[in-house]
Design a protein around this motif. Structure first.
Motif, short mmCIF file in Angstrom:
data_model
loop_
_atom_site.label_atom_id
_atom_site.label_comp_id
_atom_site.label_asym_id
_atom_site.label_seq_id
_atom_site.Cartn_x
_atom_site.Cartn_y
_atom_site.Cartn_z
N ALA A 151 16.20 -0.29 15.51
CA ALA A 151 15.77 -1.49 16.22
C ALA A 151 16.24 -1.52 17.66
O ALA A 151 15.57 -2.09 18.52
N ASP A 152 17.39 -0.91 17.95
CA ASP A 152 17.92 -0.94 19.31
C ASP A 152 18.91 0.21 19.47
O ASP A 152 19.09 1.01 18.56
N SER A 182 13.91 -0.73 12.98
CA SER A 182 12.84 -1.49 13.61
C SER A 182 11.75 -1.72 12.58
O SER A 182 11.80 -1.20 11.45
N GLU A 183 10.72 -2.45 12.96
CA GLU A 183 9.58 -2.64 12.05
C GLU A 183 8.95 -1.28 11.71
O GLU A 183 8.63 -1.02 10.55
N ALA A 184 8.80 -0.42 12.71
CA ALA A 184 8.26 0.92 12.46
C ALA A 184 9.18 1.71 11.54
O ALA A 184 8.72 2.48 10.68
N GLY A 185 10.48 1.51 11.67
CA GLY A 185 11.44 2.18 10.80
C GLY A 185 11.35 1.70 9.37
O GLY A 185 11.47 2.49 8.42
N GLN A 233 24.26 2.02 8.82
CA GLN A 233 23.26 1.26 8.08
C GLN A 233 21.84 1.79 8.27
O GLN A 233 21.01 1.68 7.37
N ARG A 234 21.53 2.43 9.40
CA ARG A 234 20.16 2.93 9.57
C ARG A 234 19.84 4.04 8.56
O ARG A 234 18.70 4.17 8.13
#
Length: 171
Positions: free
Chosen positions: A32-33, A41-44, A69-70
């Protein structure tokens, strides 16, 4: 078509030997950042769901991630679908120690294990090499769609590299 090719690759490797480990290696999905430990992110989130869809027939029994966390969020849809607990492997001792710990954890599993490893652009190629795929290419920071399937059979490692989800926007 891409999903069929990936499914065929997973089936081929899984059928290669009843006593071979299958290891699926992916980088975490889009973040997301640029913070130290961002969410997806939404795409993620869409990519994490695409990973789960790509691995429906693979039946991973083990899921390893980094503690960030990603990576866990990328692995979660797959782990939940297959009722597998995510096992984070820490960075104590730095990247080389993390890579060695992941490789050791994979190698300690039964010969017929199917494993998903979700890492980072700087760790996934190193983990692939540590598991015997010496031709593993480095990853660009913009590359999120590479999926590497390793077939570990004793001292022999076979690999199939494919793509999943939306193509990465690398220039």
């Amino acid at each position: 078509m891409k999903r069929l090719m990936l499914a065929a690759a997973l089936s081929l490797l899984a059928a290669g030997s009843a006593m071979a480990q299958t290891v699926v290696l992916v980088r975490h999905a889009e973040k997301a950042d640029a913070s130290a430990d961002p969410l997806l992110s939404e795409a993620g989130q869409v990519r994490a769901a695409a990973l789960a869809a790509a691995l429906v027939d693979a039946h991973p029994g083990h899921v390893f991630t980094s503690p960030l966390q990603r990576t866990r969020l990328t692995a979660t849809p797959t782990a939940e679908f297959h009722s597998v607990t995510i096992e984070p492997i820490g960075f104590d001792g730095g990247t080389p120690a993390h890579v060695a710990a992941v490789a050791a954890r994979v190698r300690a599993l039964p010969a017929e294990a199917v494993v998903l490893v979700v890492g980072h652009s700087n760790t996934i190629p190193l983990i692939a090499r540590a598991l015997g795929y010496t031709a593993a290419a480095d990853m660009a920071d913009c590359e999120y769609d590479r999926l590497t399937v390793l077939d570990l059979n004793g001292d022999h490692t076979a690999a199939v590299v494919g793509r999943y989800g939306a193509p990465s926007a690398c220039e």
